[in-house]
Motif scaffolding. Structure first.
Motif, mmCIF file in Angstrom:
data_model
loop_
_atom_site.group_PDB
_atom_site.id
_atom_site.type_symbol
_atom_site.label_atom_id
_atom_site.label_comp_id
_atom_site.label_asym_id
_atom_site.label_seq_id
_atom_site.Cartn_x
_atom_site.Cartn_y
_atom_site.Cartn_z
ATOM 1 N N PRO A 339 0.826 -1.212 0.000
ATOM 2 C CA PRO A 339 0.000 0.000 0.000
ATOM 3 C C PRO A 339 0.858 1.259 0.000
ATOM 4 C CG PRO A 339 0.168 -0.846 2.220
ATOM 5 C CD PRO A 339 0.969 -1.780 1.347
ATOM 6 N N LEU A 340 0.431 2.269 -0.755
ATOM 7 C CA LEU A 340 1.080 3.573 -0.688
ATOM 8 C C LEU A 340 0.491 4.388 0.461
ATOM 9 C CD1 LEU A 340 3.281 5.092 -2.231
ATOM 10 C CD2 LEU A 340 1.490 6.135 -3.627
ATOM 11 N N SER A 341 -0.738 4.075 0.840
ATOM 12 C CA SER A 341 -1.346 4.689 2.015
ATOM 13 C C SER A 341 -0.925 3.891 3.256
ATOM 14 C CB SER A 341 -2.868 4.704 1.886
ATOM 15 O OG SER A 341 -3.362 3.385 1.733
ATOM 16 N N SER A 342 -1.004 4.541 4.414
ATOM 17 C CA SER A 342 -0.626 3.875 5.659
ATOM 18 C C SER A 342 -1.881 3.381 6.371
ATOM 19 C CB SER A 342 0.141 4.828 6.573
ATOM 20 O OG SER A 342 0.322 4.237 7.851
ATOM 21 N N ILE A 343 -2.052 2.078 6.432
ATOM 22 C CA ILE A 343 -3.203 1.495 7.124
ATOM 23 C C ILE A 343 -3.080 1.731 8.627
ATOM 24 C CG2 ILE A 343 -4.392 -0.678 7.601
ATOM 25 C CD1 ILE A 343 -3.435 -1.573 4.760
ATOM 26 N N TYR A 344 -1.862 1.673 9.151
ATOM 27 C CA TYR A 344 -1.647 1.924 10.577
ATOM 28 C C TYR A 344 -2.075 3.343 10.945
ATOM 29 C CZ TYR A 344 0.779 2.928 14.953
ATOM 30 O OH TYR A 344 1.074 3.335 16.224
ATOM 31 N N PHE A 345 -1.607 4.334 10.179
ATOM 32 C CA PHE A 345 -1.954 5.716 10.492
ATOM 33 C C PHE A 345 -3.431 6.007 10.239
ATOM 34 C CE2 PHE A 345 2.680 7.126 10.005
ATOM 35 C CZ PHE A 345 2.851 7.211 11.376
ATOM 36 N N ALA A 346 -4.039 5.316 9.273
ATOM 37 C CA ALA A 346 -5.483 5.471 9.061
ATOM 38 C C ALA A 346 -6.241 5.106 10.333
ATOM 39 C CB ALA A 346 -5.941 4.605 7.890
ATOM 40 N N ASN A 347 -5.853 4.006 10.946
ATOM 41 C CA ASN A 347 -6.492 3.598 12.203
ATOM 42 C C ASN A 347 -6.181 4.574 13.337
ATOM 43 O OD1 ASN A 347 -7.993 1.119 11.717
ATOM 44 N ND2 ASN A 347 -6.030 0.183 11.224
ATOM 45 N N GLN A 348 -4.968 5.126 13.355
ATOM 46 C CA GLN A 348 -4.603 6.094 14.391
ATOM 47 C C GLN A 348 -5.425 7.368 14.279
ATOM 48 O OE1 GLN A 348 -2.282 5.683 17.066
ATOM 49 N NE2 GLN A 348 -2.720 3.607 16.382
ATOM 50 N N ILE A 349 -5.683 7.808 13.054
ATOM 51 C CA ILE A 349 -6.510 9.004 12.852
ATOM 52 C C ILE A 349 -7.939 8.745 13.333
ATOM 53 C CG2 ILE A 349 -7.587 10.435 11.052
ATOM 54 C CD1 ILE A 349 -4.858 10.159 9.544
ATOM 55 N N ALA A 350 -8.471 7.574 13.003
ATOM 56 C CA ALA A 350 -9.813 7.225 13.480
ATOM 57 C C ALA A 350 -9.862 7.213 15.006
ATOM 58 C CB ALA A 350 -10.242 5.873 12.911
ATOM 59 N N LEU A 351 -8.803 6.724 15.646
ATOM 60 C CA LEU A 351 -8.746 6.702 17.111
ATOM 61 C C LEU A 351 -8.652 8.109 17.692
ATOM 62 C CD1 LEU A 351 -6.342 3.671 17.700
ATOM 63 C CD2 LEU A 351 -8.685 3.869 18.582
ATOM 64 N N GLU A 352 -7.845 8.975 17.053
ATOM 65 C CA GLU A 352 -7.715 10.344 17.549
ATOM 66 C C GLU A 352 -9.035 11.097 17.410
ATOM 67 O OE1 GLU A 352 -4.930 14.295 16.763
ATOM 68 O OE2 GLU A 352 -4.119 12.285 16.419
ATOM 69 N N LEU A 353 -9.711 10.903 16.277
ATOM 70 C CA LEU A 353 -10.995 11.549 16.076
ATOM 71 C C LEU A 353 -12.036 11.004 17.059
ATOM 72 C CD1 LEU A 353 -12.754 13.531 14.566
ATOM 73 C CD2 LEU A 353 -13.004 11.841 12.726
ATOM 74 N N LYS A 354 -11.971 9.708 17.343
ATOM 75 C CA LYS A 354 -12.861 9.110 18.348
ATOM 76 C C LYS A 354 -12.686 9.813 19.696
ATOM 77 C CE LYS A 354 -13.418 4.848 21.067
ATOM 78 N NZ LYS A 354 -12.974 3.435 21.229
ATOM 79 N N GLN A 355 -11.444 10.069 20.076
ATOM 80 C CA GLN A 355 -11.172 10.726 21.348
ATOM 81 C C GLN A 355 -11.731 12.145 21.351
ATOM 82 O OE1 GLN A 355 -7.024 10.810 22.380
ATOM 83 N NE2 GLN A 355 -7.406 11.555 24.450
ATOM 84 N N TRP A 356 -11.575 12.861 20.244
ATOM 85 C CA TRP A 356 -12.124 14.218 20.147
ATOM 86 C C TRP A 356 -13.630 14.214 20.397
ATOM 87 C CZ3 TRP A 356 -9.808 16.892 15.156
ATOM 88 C CH2 TRP A 356 -8.426 17.055 15.308
ATOM 89 N N VAL A 357 -14.316 13.272 19.727
ATOM 90 C CA VAL A 357 -15.777 13.202 19.873
ATOM 91 C C VAL A 357 -16.151 12.811 21.294
ATOM 92 C CG1 VAL A 357 -17.889 12.093 19.064
ATOM 93 C CG2 VAL A 357 -16.091 12.660 17.417
ATOM 94 N N ALA A 358 -15.503 11.791 21.832
ATOM 95 C CA ALA A 358 -15.834 11.292 23.168
ATOM 96 C C ALA A 358 -15.613 12.362 24.241
ATOM 97 C CB ALA A 358 -15.004 10.054 23.485
ATOM 98 N N GLU A 359 -14.623 13.237 24.027
ATOM 99 C CA GLU A 359 -14.326 14.280 25.007
ATOM 100 C C GLU A 359 -15.115 15.557 24.765
ATOM 101 O OE1 GLU A 359 -10.112 14.695 24.841
ATOM 102 O OE2 GLU A 359 -9.728 12.819 25.927
ATOM 103 N N GLY A 360 -16.027 15.527 23.795
ATOM 104 C CA GLY A 360 -16.866 16.687 23.526
ATOM 105 C C GLY A 360 -16.189 17.796 22.755
ATOM 106 N N GLN A 361 -15.022 17.516 22.148
ATOM 107 C CA GLN A 361 -14.276 18.538 21.428
ATOM 108 C C GLN A 361 -14.657 18.639 19.949
ATOM 109 O OE1 GLN A 361 -10.149 17.503 21.958
ATOM 110 N NE2 GLN A 361 -10.249 17.598 24.182
ATOM 111 N N PHE A 362 -15.403 17.653 19.453
ATOM 112 C CA PHE A 362 -15.735 17.598 18.026
ATOM 113 C C PHE A 362 -17.200 17.209 17.893
ATOM 114 C CE2 PHE A 362 -16.183 15.772 13.852
ATOM 115 C CZ PHE A 362 -15.251 16.406 13.038
ATOM 116 N N THR A 363 -18.022 18.143 17.446
ATOM 117 C CA THR A 363 -19.428 17.838 17.189
ATOM 118 C C THR A 363 -19.655 17.678 15.693
ATOM 119 O OG1 THR A 363 -19.940 20.203 17.159
ATOM 120 C CG2 THR A 363 -20.288 19.020 19.239
ATOM 121 N N LEU A 364 -20.756 17.086 15.334
ATOM 122 C CA LEU A 364 -21.104 16.847 13.939
ATOM 123 C C LEU A 364 -21.859 18.051 13.387
ATOM 124 C CD1 LEU A 364 -22.390 13.177 14.352
ATOM 125 C CD2 LEU A 364 -20.041 13.991 14.037
#
Length: 389
Positions: A339-364
């Motif tokens: 892969p030219l894309s990073s599957i590991y970092f893709a999952n890390q971004i999803a995890l970081e965004l999950k934390q933002w939402v869970a902590e109330g820092q990111f609304t839809l």
């Protein structure tokens, strides 16, 4: 069971929303089923980290004394477009440095500015009565300029291709080196965890949707260039090749250099590795059903770059499960995949965004308009005088 974005946002603000990454959701569906997951999960987060050469930045330098109307400009030896306002600049990630021996380009300049590094500015002006200055040299950084926006005219593909080389010499492409005689196969999508595979009909996002862009907050501004929602699709709604794309914008001063990195593809040119994440509201069971797709249920076409034509021969379709196994079989021959894309970092971004939402820092956000789904894909075949254009 139906939820609204407003109801989900109330839970996010109270830090009561149930959030999971798309990879976590897929595992939960296997054990609990679609209905149970739909009842308990409010938000699903996705991510990708891959080269996006159709990235760019808009900068406003602020006025010099005496004032100057810039008409030619270079940032660290990379040409920037100055045909805007007097001190507004536009630089593309794929613009190479003017030094032919350099392996830097616009993507590296953008990444350096995001990281707070200094960048050499050389500017030539058009002397007028209101802008008398003719030239200016300086070192700029994100802290010494006014606006610094990352803009992606085409920043997120719903799917892409797999590149191979059936010829007899190495080829250097936007997918990186492709070795002769089917020596390797390169793909550039994280597969079933890719953001737009999990919303194939673009029902959960639209113009104005808030997103994770380069580690900061960004927004979808509309359809991306080469947007092709009419691509052929499987029964699950996912496209069999390049489909929808998105245009995105965000304040680059707030971004994280971890998710904005300049890169260089050997004998091809510079680009920008960029992290993008989307958060989907779980509105109903259909949302979960779409997000439950596996790598075995999404495919990409294998394209032979040895044929120098717009429409190249294909070796058929392969699943992302096959691609991620490290080998596919073409014409009875095993071919290594990467892969030219990073599957590991893709999952890390999803995890970081999950934390933002869970902590109330990111609304839809409610989209102000949908992404068009009826765009054809046009190409250039030369001018026909009979058309009387």
């Amino acid at each position: 069971m139906e939820r609204s974005i407003a109801a989900i946002n109330r839970k996010i603000k109270k830090k009561q929303a149930q959030v999971c990454t798309v990879a976590e959701l897929k595992e939960r569906v296997k054990t609990d089923g679609i209905s149970a997951v739909a009842q308990t999960v409010d938000v699903v987060t996705t991510g990708t980290f891959e080269p996006m050469e159709s990235s760019s930045a808009v900068l406003n330098l602020g006025h010099t004394d005496p004032p100057m109307r810039i008409r030619q400009c270079w940032l660290d030896g990379v040409l920037a477009y100055a045909g805007l306002g007097a001190v507004d600049l536009y630089i593309g990630a794929a613009q190479p440095a003017e030094d032919p021996d350099s392996e830097r380009g616009g993507g590296h300049v953008i990444a350096d500015l995001v990281a707070g590094k200094g960048v050499q500015l050389r500017a030539l002006g058009q002397s007028t009565d209101c802008y008398p200055r003719a030239s200016f040299d300086n070192v700029i950084s994100r802290d010494t300029i006014n606006q610094f926006y990352l803009f992606n005219p085409r920043g997120l593909y719903q799917n892409f291709i797999v590149g191979v080389n059936g010829g007899d010499r190495p080829l250097y492409t936007y997918l990186g080196p492709l070795y002769p005689h089917l020596g390797n196969a390169v793909y550039c999508n994280p597969g079933a965890i890719a953001p737009l595979f999990n919303d194939p009909e673009l029902k959960l996002i639209g113009i104005g949707s808030r997103i994770f862009l380069g580690g900061g907050i960004g927004y979808i501004t509309g359809e991306g260039t080469q947007h092709f929602p009419l691509q052929k699709r499987l029964a699950n709604g996912t496209p069999i090749g390049p489909g929808a794309t998105l245009a995105m914008v965000g304040d680059a001063k707030t971004m994280n250099p971890k998710w904005v990195r300049g890169c260089y593809l050997r004998h091809y040119g510079p680009s920008l590795m960029l992290g993008v994440g989307l958060a989907f509201p779980v509105l109903n069971e259909t949302t979960v059903e779409r997000c439950a797709i596996s790598d075995g249920e999404v495919v990409a076409p294998v394209i032979d770059f040895a044929i120098p034509r717009r429409v190249r021969p294909t070796f058929g379709l392969v699943s992302y499960a096959q691609l991620k196994s490290g080998r596919i079989t073409l014409e009875g021959k095993p071919v290594r995949t990467a892969p030219l894309s990073s599957i590991y970092f893709a999952n890390q971004i999803a995890l970081e965004l999950k934390q933002w939402v869970a902590e109330g820092q990111f609304t839809l956000t409610e989209p102000v308009a949908p992404i068009p789904l009826d765009r054809p894909f046009l190409s250039q075949d030369g001018w026909d005088p009979a058309m009387n254009l």
